[in-house]
Design an enzyme around this catalytic site. Structure first.
Site, PDB file in Angstrom:
ATOM      1  N   ASP A   1     -12.221  21.012  11.924  1.00 46.82           N
ATOM      2  CA  ASP A   1     -13.585  21.492  11.703  1.00 46.82           C
ATOM      3  C   ASP A   1     -14.574  20.337  11.549  1.00 46.82           C
ATOM      4  OD1 ASP A   1     -15.340  23.802  10.911  1.00 46.82           O
ATOM      5  OD2 ASP A   1     -15.498  22.623   9.071  1.00 46.82           O
TER       6      ASP A   1
ATOM      7  N   GLU B   1     -13.842  20.843  16.893  1.00 46.34           N
ATOM      8  CA  GLU B   1     -15.022  21.686  16.679  1.00 46.34           C
ATOM      9  C   GLU B   1     -16.199  20.714  16.516  1.00 46.34           C
ATOM     10  OE1 GLU B   1     -18.068  24.130  14.561  1.00 46.34           O
ATOM     11  OE2 GLU B   1     -16.950  22.571  13.552  1.00 46.34           O
TER      12      GLU B   1
HETATM   13  C1  GLC Z   1     -17.947  24.548  10.961  1.00 44.93           C
HETATM   14  C2  GLC Z   1     -17.660  26.021  10.777  1.00 44.93           C
HETATM   15  C3  GLC Z   1     -18.814  26.659  10.073  1.00 44.93           C
HETATM   16  C4  GLC Z   1     -19.007  25.985   8.732  1.00 44.93           C
HETATM   17  C5  GLC Z   1     -19.163  24.483   8.900  1.00 44.93           C
HETATM   18  C6  GLC Z   1     -19.080  23.769   7.602  1.00 44.93           C
HETATM   19  O1  GLC Z   1     -19.033  24.325  11.772  1.00 44.93           O
HETATM   20  O2  GLC Z   1     -17.436  26.614  12.010  1.00 44.93           O
HETATM   21  O3  GLC Z   1     -18.604  28.024   9.892  1.00 44.93           O
HETATM   22  O4  GLC Z   1     -20.137  26.504   8.094  1.00 44.93           O
HETATM   23  O5  GLC Z   1     -18.135  23.950   9.707  1.00 44.93           O
HETATM   24  O6  GLC Z   1     -17.773  23.822   7.116  1.00 44.93           O
END
Ligand code: GLC
Length: 650
Positions: free
Chosen positions: A284, A326
């Site tokens: 993430d 991500e």
């Molecule tokens: C990523 C997740 C999102 C979250 C962010 C902070 O972008 O997809 O949902 O708010 O990380 O953890």
């Protein structure tokens, strides 16, 4: 690569480790460690060479890899070996993913068992269960504010439930993706608690400052991620009497990867979940992992080095496990998360194709593929052994992440075009039936991201409210058109739970104080299983969407040209409403598919003669692979119905 310095260091480390453990059956571990150690050492040295205890840390790192290898279950080690042999396994067209919350799609992990048939019925064989780690209630950011990385949140179940689920998934030949939130922890994590109590070692796990002098310098160049709900990038912690870096929500403390201990802790957590049986780990917010004063603190070179180091280490212990990046950043930056100057992915094998997603929505709003064509042309080619994760909707907002330069070449003015998109998807543009909400609005520019379910953004909610059969039909067509694109583009399609039955916005989050300031919850509903039952009733919306998506999935799986082997050619046609590309099978070059998407709400015509000159459509009839029917051109033109797509045998 053999190199004396790292090799002799490795020998010393192994002698040291032998004193502590008497491991057996380590052959594969040693060959992999030998193969990767030079890279591991070089990366570690670049990142942490200056650290006073650097040598001690690299010993600790190898020890971590070894311990996790020893505890890796034998059935997973077997899968590692199989995947090493068939190393392009994940590029196959047979993979279809779905992202879901275990307590949204089902009730919890245990109840997931009773909901797997639905996934199989649709053809989904890769399930991304969104964060399941322990989080403080009410301050969880949907699971992305983790209190304990090695504990399952009691609201979702236990490790026993998890193990049963994973055993069942494996029996069904389904893959599991899990999140590892690598950039930050909850402010209730043990490390944060210790830092708060004044433990200097743990304060060094985060970015903690006595006063505003350094934070103010950072702020000069750092953008805000959640400007409305969590403005600024630092939070005052009353108990500690200090400022903490909190790029996302105030209760999410950013980890300090300048500290090698943080790297090793997070690597250990990655391997922990790999050993629990995850096939793919979604890392993430990876773009944010390195903070540097004077920069935006995103996409820094060191963030890439950290990912490379994570990958090299994971390959030693659990080589069958893939990473998803991500990184929802600019198109030219996203591609770098596969790793630069390489053939095989050296960071993450899979990356979110956020650019394609945003461009598809642009095409829906403008009814034209102009920006889509420009934007896609400008995405650099990916590495051979890497793939995109293609999606239409996910649990997050939609950001207009394409470049201003592309907007200009498409003939629009960037600021007003971005405003138009917000107006369109919030239903404030004439003719738009979309019912989305603005998210993270920038009060100066009027720019905003968008929340809302796929069906509601496609106009289904308003069409149903207006009881307008034509509009309902058009919304369904948009939903299918978008799925038709992500299923054929090249990469792993990741559906979002509820979308295959046309789930609408759910505003029940407004009654929950811990959620009502975050409009992303409007598209994170509880799956309505009664509505899902309608998929068996011809004539219903659910039936139309579900069965069409199901069919597309089964057809995709049979078309080798849809595997992702850099086998896509974008074709320029002289109709601005059409997005056209071909996919070909590198082994059997006669097997070609032409994909045509018409984003206009009127039928469009495609002049086939230029395509015929390129070798497409050499026969009189054209086979539509979605239903096996033959299509006929009229005066050399093929008609593509409104908001529809074709997959044609070419
Ligand atoms: C990523 C997740 C999102 C979250 C962010 C902070 O972008 O997809 O949902 O708010 O990380 O953890």
């Amino acid at each position: 690569m053999y190199e004396q310095i790292s090799h002799s260091l490795l020998n010393d480390i192994l002698v040291e480790l032998k004193k502590k453990t008497k491991p057996q059956n380590m052959q594969f571990f040693y060959t992999r460690l030998g193969a990767n150690f030079y890279a591991i050492y070089s990366l570690f040295n670049t990142l942490y060479g200056e650290h006073p205890d650097s040598k001690k840390h690299i010993l600790h790192l190898v020890e971590t890899l070894m311990h996790q290898y020893i505890s890796r279950p034998s059935h997973l080690k077997k899968i590692d070996l199989e995947r090493e042999k068939d190393h392009n396994w994940f590029l196959s067209q047979k993979w279809i993913g779905m992202a879901l919350y275990c307590n949204g799609y089902a009730d919890n992990l245990k109840d997931m068992l009773s909901r797997l048939n639905y996934l199989q019925e649709l053809g989904v064989n890769l399930v991304h269960i969104m964060p399941i780690c322990d989080c403080p209630e009410g301050k969880s950011d949907g699971g992305y504010a983790v209190r304990d990385f090695c504990k399952i949140d009691s609201r979702f179940g236990t490790f026993e439930d998890f193990d049963k689920l994973i055993t069942n998934l494996k029996k069904r030949d389904m893959l599991l993706t899990l999140d590892v939130v690598v950039n930050h922890t909850s402010d209730q994590h043990e490390w944060a608690k210790k830092a708060r109590e004044g433990d200097k070692a743990y304060q060094d796990y985060y970015f903690i400052f006595d006063d505003r002098s350094i934070p103010d310098i950072y702020e000069e160049s750092m953008p805000e991620v959640f400007p409305e709900t969590a403005p600024g990038n630092f939070t005052w912690d009353e108990a500690m009497g200090k400022w903490v870096m909190t790029v996302f929500n105030r209760y999410q403390w950013d980890l300090n990867y300048r500290n090698p201990e943080v790297f090793i802790e997070m690597l250990d957590i990655i391997l922990f979940w790999a050993n629990r049986g995850a096939d793919i780990l979604r890392l993430d917010a990876v773009a944010f992992m390195w903070k540097k004063m004077g920069s935006s603190c995103q996409n820094e070179r060191e963030a890439h080095l950290i990912l490379q180091l994570m990958k090299d280490c994971c390959q030693v212990t659990a080589p069958g496990v893939l990473f998803i990046a991500e990184a929802i950043v600019a198109p030219t930056e996203i591609i770098k998360y596969f790793g630069e100057d390489a053939i095989n992915a050296k960071e993450c094998e899979i990356a979110y194709n956020a650019t394609f997603m945003a461009l598809l929505w642009d095409a829906v709003a403008t009814k034209k593929a102009t920006l889509l064509n420009k934007g896609i042309h400008n995405i650099p080619s990916k590495l051979e052994r890497a793939t995109w994760l293609n999606y239409v909707r996910c649990h997050d907002d939609i950001g207009w992440g394409f470049s201003d330069a592309d907007i200009v070449t498409a003939g629009y003015e960037p600021l007003s075009h971005r405003r138009f998109l917000v107006d369109y998807f919030t239903g404030n543009y004439e003719g738009s039936l979309a019912t989305g909400l603005a998210f993270g609005r920038n009060s100066e520019t009027g720019d905003a991201r968008i929340s809302g379910s796929l069906a509601s953004l496609a106009g289904l909610e308003r069409a149903l409210k207006n009881n307008d059969p034509d509009a309902i039909n058009m919304a369904i067509k948009i939903i299918l058109l978008l799925h038709g694109m992500i299923l054929s583009f090249g990469g792993i399609p990741m559906l979002y739970y509820g979308d295959a039955i046309g789930t609408l916005n759910d505003d029940s989050y407004l009654n929950d104080e811990s959620k009502n300031d975050d409009s992303r919850w409007i598209h994170r509903p509880k799956m309505n299983w009664e509505k899902a039952m309608q998929r068996t009733q011809p004539g219903t919306v659910e039936y139309s969407i579900f069965n069409a998506v199901k069919k597309m999935i089964s057809i995709r799986k049979e078309i080798p040209a849809f595997a992702d082997r850099n086998n896509r050619e974008l074709l320029n046609v002289d109709n601005p409403h059409l997005f056209v590309f071909s996919r070909f099978d590198q082994i059997n070059s006669s097997s070609r598919v032409l994909v045509i998407g018409n984003f206009n709400d009127e039928p469009q015509f495609l002049d086939l003669s230029p395509l015929q000159r390129m070798g497409f459509f050499q026969y009189d009839s054209i086979k539509n692979l979605c239903n096996g029917e033959s299509l006929h051109a009229m005066n050399g033109n093929l008609m593509i119905p409104a908001r529809s797509f074709y997959w044609l045998e070419a």
